[in-house]
Write a protein that holds these residues in place. Sequence first.
Motif, PDB file in Angstrom:
ATOM      1  N   SER A   3       0.869  -1.309  -0.226  1.00 11.18           N
ATOM      2  CA  SER A   3      -0.035  -0.052  -0.050  1.00 11.18           C
ATOM      3  C   SER A   3       0.809   1.209  -0.053  1.00 11.18           C
ATOM      4  O   SER A   3       1.867   1.479   0.815  1.00 11.18           O
ATOM      5  CB  SER A   3      -0.884  -0.065   1.128  1.00 11.18           C
ATOM      6  OG  SER A   3      -1.715   0.981   1.283  1.00 11.18           O
ATOM      7  N   ASP A   4       0.564   2.066  -0.998  1.00  9.34           N
ATOM      8  CA  ASP A   4       1.622   3.392  -0.934  1.00  9.34           C
ATOM      9  C   ASP A   4       0.749   4.172  -0.050  1.00  9.34           C
ATOM     10  O   ASP A   4       1.366   5.272   0.707  1.00  9.34           O
ATOM     11  CB  ASP A   4       0.960   4.090  -2.259  1.00  9.34           C
ATOM     12  CG  ASP A   4       1.907   3.349  -3.393  1.00  9.34           C
ATOM     13  OD1 ASP A   4       2.749   2.840  -3.042  1.00  9.34           O
ATOM     14  OD2 ASP A   4       1.428   3.706  -4.499  1.00  9.34           O
ATOM     15  N   THR A   5      -0.421   4.254   0.634  1.00 10.05           N
ATOM     16  CA  THR A   5      -1.100   4.907   1.691  1.00 10.05           C
ATOM     17  C   THR A   5      -1.031   4.119   2.963  1.00 10.05           C
ATOM     18  O   THR A   5      -1.226   3.124   2.859  1.00 10.05           O
ATOM     19  CB  THR A   5      -2.737   5.230   1.528  1.00 10.05           C
ATOM     20  OG1 THR A   5      -2.843   5.746   0.131  1.00 10.05           O
ATOM     21  CG2 THR A   5      -3.195   6.082   2.373  1.00 10.05           C
ATOM     22  N   PRO A   6      -0.770   4.755   3.949  1.00  9.75           N
ATOM     23  CA  PRO A   6      -0.509   4.091   5.025  1.00  9.75           C
ATOM     24  C   PRO A   6      -1.739   3.395   5.775  1.00  9.75           C
ATOM     25  O   PRO A   6      -2.736   3.830   5.695  1.00  9.75           O
ATOM     26  CB  PRO A   6      -0.110   5.236   6.099  1.00  9.75           C
ATOM     27  CG  PRO A   6       0.702   6.132   5.503  1.00  9.75           C
ATOM     28  CD  PRO A   6       0.196   6.103   4.206  1.00  9.75           C
ATOM     29  N   LEU A   7      -1.475   2.053   5.858  1.00  6.08           N
ATOM     30  CA  LEU A   7      -2.721   1.194   6.088  1.00  6.08           C
ATOM     31  C   LEU A   7      -2.211  -0.076   6.834  1.00  6.08           C
ATOM     32  O   LEU A   7      -1.315  -0.946   6.513  1.00  6.08           O
ATOM     33  CB  LEU A   7      -3.110   0.459   4.639  1.00  6.08           C
ATOM     34  CG  LEU A   7      -4.122  -0.718   4.794  1.00  6.08           C
ATOM     35  CD1 LEU A   7      -5.462  -0.067   5.288  1.00  6.08           C
ATOM     36  CD2 LEU A   7      -4.261  -1.209   3.428  1.00  6.08           C
ATOM     37  N   SER A   8      -2.823  -0.385   8.068  1.00  8.03           N
ATOM     38  CA  SER A   8      -2.383  -1.325   8.951  1.00  8.03           C
ATOM     39  C   SER A   8      -3.892  -2.099   9.489  1.00  8.03           C
ATOM     40  O   SER A   8      -4.841  -1.508   9.420  1.00  8.03           O
ATOM     41  CB  SER A   8      -1.884  -0.811  10.237  1.00  8.03           C
ATOM     42  OG  SER A   8      -0.717  -0.126   9.844  1.00  8.03           O
ATOM     43  N   CYS A   9      -3.477  -3.322  10.024  1.00 11.07           N
ATOM     44  CA  CYS A   9      -4.510  -4.260  10.424  1.00 11.07           C
ATOM     45  C   CYS A   9      -4.154  -4.571  11.720  1.00 11.07           C
ATOM     46  O   CYS A   9      -2.786  -4.888  11.855  1.00 11.07           O
ATOM     47  CB  CYS A   9      -4.912  -5.335   9.413  1.00 11.07           C
ATOM     48  SG  CYS A   9      -6.050  -6.564  10.022  1.00 11.07           S
ATOM     49  N   ALA A  10      -5.060  -4.860  12.697  1.00 12.65           N
ATOM     50  CA  ALA A  10      -4.653  -5.589  14.041  1.00 12.65           C
ATOM     51  C   ALA A  10      -5.626  -6.744  14.117  1.00 12.65           C
ATOM     52  O   ALA A  10      -6.670  -6.546  13.698  1.00 12.65           O
ATOM     53  CB  ALA A  10      -4.628  -4.695  15.047  1.00 12.65           C
ATOM     54  N   PHE A  11      -5.568  -7.643  14.705  1.00 10.38           N
ATOM     55  CA  PHE A  11      -6.461  -8.518  15.165  1.00 10.38           C
ATOM     56  C   PHE A  11      -6.062  -9.495  16.489  1.00 10.38           C
ATOM     57  O   PHE A  11      -4.671  -9.374  16.930  1.00 10.38           O
ATOM     58  CB  PHE A  11      -6.341  -9.646  14.192  1.00 10.38           C
ATOM     59  CG  PHE A  11      -5.295 -10.136  13.432  1.00 10.38           C
ATOM     60  CD1 PHE A  11      -4.352 -11.092  13.947  1.00 10.38           C
ATOM     61  CD2 PHE A  11      -4.479  -9.318  12.586  1.00 10.38           C
ATOM     62  CE1 PHE A  11      -3.096 -11.424  13.582  1.00 10.38           C
ATOM     63  CE2 PHE A  11      -3.091  -9.676  12.034  1.00 10.38           C
ATOM     64  CZ  PHE A  11      -2.436 -10.815  12.538  1.00 10.38           C
ATOM     65  N   GLY A  12      -6.808 -10.108  17.111  1.00 10.21           N
ATOM     66  CA  GLY A  12      -6.834 -11.075  18.468  1.00 10.21           C
ATOM     67  C   GLY A  12      -6.235 -12.198  18.216  1.00 10.21           C
ATOM     68  O   GLY A  12      -6.105 -12.682  16.829  1.00 10.21           O
ATOM     69  N   PRO A  13      -6.389 -12.970  18.913  1.00  9.02           N
ATOM     70  CA  PRO A  13      -5.559 -14.399  18.933  1.00  9.02           C
ATOM     71  C   PRO A  13      -6.611 -15.225  18.364  1.00  9.02           C
ATOM     72  O   PRO A  13      -7.784 -14.831  18.230  1.00  9.02           O
ATOM     73  CB  PRO A  13      -5.365 -15.042  20.157  1.00  9.02           C
ATOM     74  CG  PRO A  13      -6.120 -13.988  21.162  1.00  9.02           C
ATOM     75  CD  PRO A  13      -6.243 -12.684  20.337  1.00  9.02           C
TER      76      PRO A  13
END
Length: 220
Positions: A188-198
Amino acid sequence: MIGPLEVADGVWVLAGAGRLSTHPDDLRRSTALPPWRTERFLRGRGLLRGLLHIVAPPMAEAVIAPDARGQPRLAGFPRAGISISHSDGAAACAFAPGRPTGVDLQHPSESAGRVLARRLLRSHAPRVLALPPARAAREVAWVWTAQEACVKAAGTGLAGRPWEIDVPPGHRTGHWGTYRWISLRDVSDTPLSCAFGPPPLPARPSAANTDHAHAPSRKA
């Protein structure tokens, strides 16, 4: 368009302009919004439904309603994690069938505000602020997307104090308690993040299976 990407086992991300949702419940909910928010709302839900049509078709037409904390949920699928983010006409969404998830998309500013950078980066701030202004602003945006994705996954929002989450500049992955975050810097050129639990725990065996499991071994 970015994705759909399976960033971890059973965790999907999709980003792009997307199509406006035509789902009847989405249209009904959009009528209560100010005009400037209507298109953004329908675009985010359209993107999420597009992702669900690809990776989880039985959930694609479910009603999307806020829970008690205002987090979007899929009605009838209480274990499914969903998240939507918007920035400058683009959207991103995340979906995980059995664990909480959060996503954040952020177009960077032209330069990094020193006060904001110090608040988000803390001990990392001097190194980032020494960069050229546009590059520093971009790094601040990357850090913020990871922090924001974490509190979205946790369902706490700003009450979770995302600025206190340690996200080292330049890193692509890390942990915050039981949550894992991934910054999609390679795609991704645009800042993009994902987070997730266990991932969910394995189902407990039934009584019949338990009895069988404890039967005497017949090995020689």
